[in-house]
Design a protein around this motif. Structure first.
Motif, PDB file in Angstrom:
ATOM      1  N   ALA A  39      42.515  44.395  48.187  1.00 20.91           N
ATOM      2  CA  ALA A  39      43.458  44.888  49.080  1.00 20.91           C
ATOM      3  C   ALA A  39      44.836  45.046  48.011  1.00 20.91           C
ATOM      4  N   SER A  40      45.076  44.123  47.253  1.00 23.59           N
ATOM      5  CA  SER A  40      46.366  44.188  46.421  1.00 23.59           C
ATOM      6  C   SER A  40      46.058  45.611  45.362  1.00 23.59           C
ATOM      7  N   LEU A  41      45.058  45.730  44.975  1.00 23.23           N
ATOM      8  CA  LEU A  41      44.723  47.031  44.108  1.00 23.23           C
ATOM      9  C   LEU A  41      44.852  48.294  45.089  1.00 23.23           C
ATOM     10  N   GLY A  42      44.339  48.234  46.323  1.00 24.62           N
ATOM     11  CA  GLY A  42      44.769  49.471  47.068  1.00 24.62           C
ATOM     12  C   GLY A  42      46.303  49.793  47.283  1.00 24.62           C
ATOM     13  N   MET A  43      47.022  48.574  47.521  1.00 27.03           N
ATOM     14  CA  MET A  43      48.478  48.825  47.810  1.00 27.03           C
ATOM     15  C   MET A  43      49.091  49.388  46.296  1.00 27.03           C
ATOM     16  N   PHE A  44      48.600  48.882  45.329  1.00 30.38           N
ATOM     17  CA  PHE A  44      49.240  49.509  43.883  1.00 30.38           C
ATOM     18  C   PHE A  44      48.923  50.793  43.857  1.00 30.38           C
ATOM     19  N   ALA A  45      47.545  51.015  44.073  1.00 33.95           N
ATOM     20  CA  ALA A  45      46.989  52.543  43.851  1.00 33.95           C
ATOM     21  C   ALA A  45      48.061  53.382  44.952  1.00 33.95           C
ATOM     22  N   GLY A  46      48.470  53.059  46.085  1.00 34.35           N
ATOM     23  CA  GLY A  46      49.029  53.654  47.083  1.00 34.35           C
ATOM     24  C   GLY A  46      50.554  54.002  46.372  1.00 34.35           C
ATOM     25  N   ASN A  47      51.285  53.001  45.881  1.00 38.79           N
ATOM     26  CA  ASN A  47      52.296  53.159  45.226  1.00 38.79           C
ATOM     27  C   ASN A  47      52.493  54.089  43.971  1.00 38.79           C
ATOM     28  N   LEU A  48      51.113  54.108  43.311  1.00 40.66           N
ATOM     29  CA  LEU A  48      51.189  55.249  42.195  1.00 40.66           C
ATOM     30  C   LEU A  48      50.607  56.424  42.930  1.00 40.66           C
ATOM     31  N   TRP A  49      50.226  56.579  43.858  1.00 41.01           N
ATOM     32  CA  TRP A  49      50.123  57.789  44.500  1.00 41.01           C
ATOM     33  C   TRP A  49      51.542  58.478  44.616  1.00 41.01           C
ATOM     34  N   ILE A  50      52.312  57.811  45.332  1.00 39.32           N
ATOM     35  CA  ILE A  50      53.553  57.877  45.712  1.00 39.32           C
ATOM     36  C   ILE A  50      54.582  58.687  44.338  1.00 39.32           C
ATOM     37  N   LEU A  51      54.220  57.812  43.526  1.00 36.21           N
ATOM     38  CA  LEU A  51      55.037  57.862  42.217  1.00 36.21           C
ATOM     39  C   LEU A  51      54.320  59.368  41.371  1.00 36.21           C
TER      40      LEU A  51
ATOM     41  N   ALA B  61      48.952  42.433  39.425  1.00 38.42           N
ATOM     42  CA  ALA B  61      48.521  41.592  38.105  1.00 38.42           C
ATOM     43  C   ALA B  61      48.653  39.997  38.641  1.00 38.42           C
ATOM     44  N   ALA B  62      49.538  39.573  39.108  1.00 32.85           N
ATOM     45  CA  ALA B  62      49.536  38.406  39.757  1.00 32.85           C
ATOM     46  C   ALA B  62      48.429  37.792  40.504  1.00 32.85           C
ATOM     47  N   CYS B  63      48.054  38.694  41.637  1.00 29.27           N
ATOM     48  CA  CYS B  63      46.697  38.440  42.299  1.00 29.27           C
ATOM     49  C   CYS B  63      45.611  38.428  41.603  1.00 29.27           C
ATOM     50  N   VAL B  64      45.368  39.215  40.539  1.00 32.98           N
ATOM     51  CA  VAL B  64      44.212  39.091  39.698  1.00 32.98           C
ATOM     52  C   VAL B  64      44.168  37.726  38.781  1.00 32.98           C
ATOM     53  N   THR B  65      45.542  37.476  38.427  1.00 35.66           N
ATOM     54  CA  THR B  65      45.633  36.000  37.541  1.00 35.66           C
ATOM     55  C   THR B  65      45.297  34.929  38.559  1.00 35.66           C
ATOM     56  N   ILE B  66      45.611  35.012  39.880  1.00 34.11           N
ATOM     57  CA  ILE B  66      45.352  33.908  40.722  1.00 34.11           C
ATOM     58  C   ILE B  66      44.002  33.849  40.938  1.00 34.11           C
ATOM     59  N   ASP B  67      43.103  35.006  41.256  1.00 34.23           N
ATOM     60  CA  ASP B  67      41.864  35.333  41.481  1.00 34.23           C
ATOM     61  C   ASP B  67      40.880  34.637  40.322  1.00 34.23           C
ATOM     62  N   ALA B  68      41.484  34.974  38.842  1.00 38.36           N
ATOM     63  CA  ALA B  68      40.556  34.266  37.752  1.00 38.36           C
ATOM     64  C   ALA B  68      40.844  32.727  37.742  1.00 38.36           C
ATOM     65  N   PHE B  69      42.092  32.385  38.393  1.00 39.18           N
ATOM     66  CA  PHE B  69      42.568  30.873  38.273  1.00 39.18           C
ATOM     67  C   PHE B  69      41.367  30.355  39.252  1.00 39.18           C
ATOM     68  N   VAL B  70      41.263  30.808  40.464  1.00 35.74           N
ATOM     69  CA  VAL B  70      40.302  30.358  41.678  1.00 35.74           C
ATOM     70  C   VAL B  70      38.815  30.312  41.040  1.00 35.74           C
ATOM     71  N   GLU B  71      38.553  31.313  40.249  1.00 35.57           N
ATOM     72  CA  GLU B  71      37.266  31.522  39.599  1.00 35.57           C
ATOM     73  C   GLU B  71      36.859  30.228  38.739  1.00 35.57           C
ATOM     74  N   ARG B  72      37.978  29.886  37.946  1.00 36.77           N
ATOM     75  CA  ARG B  72      37.957  28.823  37.024  1.00 36.77           C
ATOM     76  C   ARG B  72      37.842  27.364  37.640  1.00 36.77           C
ATOM     77  N   VAL B  73      38.820  27.283  38.500  1.00 37.86           N
ATOM     78  CA  VAL B  73      38.857  25.904  39.316  1.00 37.86           C
ATOM     79  C   VAL B  73      37.402  25.805  40.119  1.00 37.86           C
ATOM     80  N   ASP B  74      36.854  26.734  40.449  1.00 34.39           N
ATOM     81  CA  ASP B  74      35.877  26.777  41.383  1.00 34.39           C
ATOM     82  C   ASP B  74      34.720  26.266  40.549  1.00 34.39           C
ATOM     83  N   ARG B  75      34.518  27.065  39.449  1.00 36.96           N
ATOM     84  CA  ARG B  75      33.519  26.719  38.328  1.00 36.96           C
ATOM     85  C   ARG B  75      33.611  25.233  37.752  1.00 36.96           C
ATOM     86  N   GLU B  76      34.962  24.869  37.713  1.00 37.56           N
ATOM     87  CA  GLU B  76      34.922  23.361  37.167  1.00 37.56           C
ATOM     88  C   GLU B  76      34.819  22.374  38.131  1.00 37.56           C
TER      89      GLU B  76
END
Lengths: 171, 80
Positions: A39-51, B61-76
């Protein structure tokens, strides 16, 4: 790493289409965080589209169209016309002896047609009581989020000529 | 009766729940940012698009980082 849940030794289709409703609706925390990331990627894509739109949209060219003769309408009077396309309805108001303003007639809230209230000296949208300044089209009250697009007027040999549309600008 | 989670697993679950809550907050901010940028764009303020896109990218990027963190914590936590 699999994107799908596979907590048991059963084949995937048995897991995903379980006979137990609770099992079928079960979402793991990892699945949920992946969904949030998507969902976050979707929001980012939306912002890129506006850009991209801001970079690649070219300024439209507007035709010159005679909308009225000078003195054709009385002070406080209005004339409706279409500009730049036949489906774009606009309103011309004579606010003084020598002052004319024109705006798009489409309210920026939900596109109802605005009308001029001479008593209040403002443009009013009857649908949700959105009021616009007659001076610059800015929002005075109500739900409209943006000013009315202003029609650029010029005088040419005793005629008022529409030359363009200014969106989102005051004055 | 199901086995009770070990203290390590419990800590992992708390960390994952916290991370998920943070992701939801980031996503809400991103949704607001997108709607505000679109509103500004439609109002003719094109200058907001670039900073909004950069900030949205940082949130992603923050969401992806947190997702990776969740992945790691879950695995451990499953190691126990």
């Amino acid at each position: 790493m699999s994107l799908f849940r596979n907590p048991s030794d059963q084949p995937l289709w048995k897991d995903e289409f379980s006979v137990f409703t609770a099992d079928e609706r079960y979402v793991t925390r990892r699945q949920f965080t992946k969904f949030l990331s998507l969902a976050s990627l979707g929001m980012f894509a939306g912002n890129l589209w506006i850009l991209a739109k801001t970079f690649f949209v070219k300024t439209p060219e507007f035709p010159s169209t005679v909308v009225a003769e000078l003195g054709e309408i009385p002070v406080g009077g209005v004339k409706l016309f279409t500009y730049p396309a036949p489906q774009d309805h606009c309103i011309l108001v004579r606010t003084g002896d020598d002052k004319y303003v024109a705006y798009s007639q489409k309210c920026t809230h939900l596109s109802c047609a605005v009308y001029y209230s001479a008593q209040q000296g403002r443009l009013e949208c009857p649908c949700h009581q959105g009021y616009f300044s007659i001076k610059d089209g800015s929002v005075l009250q109500g739900p409209p989020p943006r000013p009315l697009p202003r029609i650029v007027l010029e005088r040419d040999a005793g005629k008022l000529v529409a030359k363009g549309v200014k969106v989102g600008e005051h004055g | 009766m199901a086995d009770l989670p070990s203290p390590n697993q419990r800590r992992g679950l708390v960390a994952i729940d916290g991370a998920m809550a943070l992701m939801v907050i980031l996503l809400v901010v991103q949704i607001w940012l997108l709607s505000a940028t679109l509103e500004g764009f439609l109002a003719g303020h094109h200058g907001v698009a670039l900073p909004a896109a950069i900030f949205s990218g940082l949130l992603f990027a923050a969401c992806v980082t947190i997702d990776a963190f969740v992945e790691r914590v879950d695995r451990e936590s499953r190691k126990d």
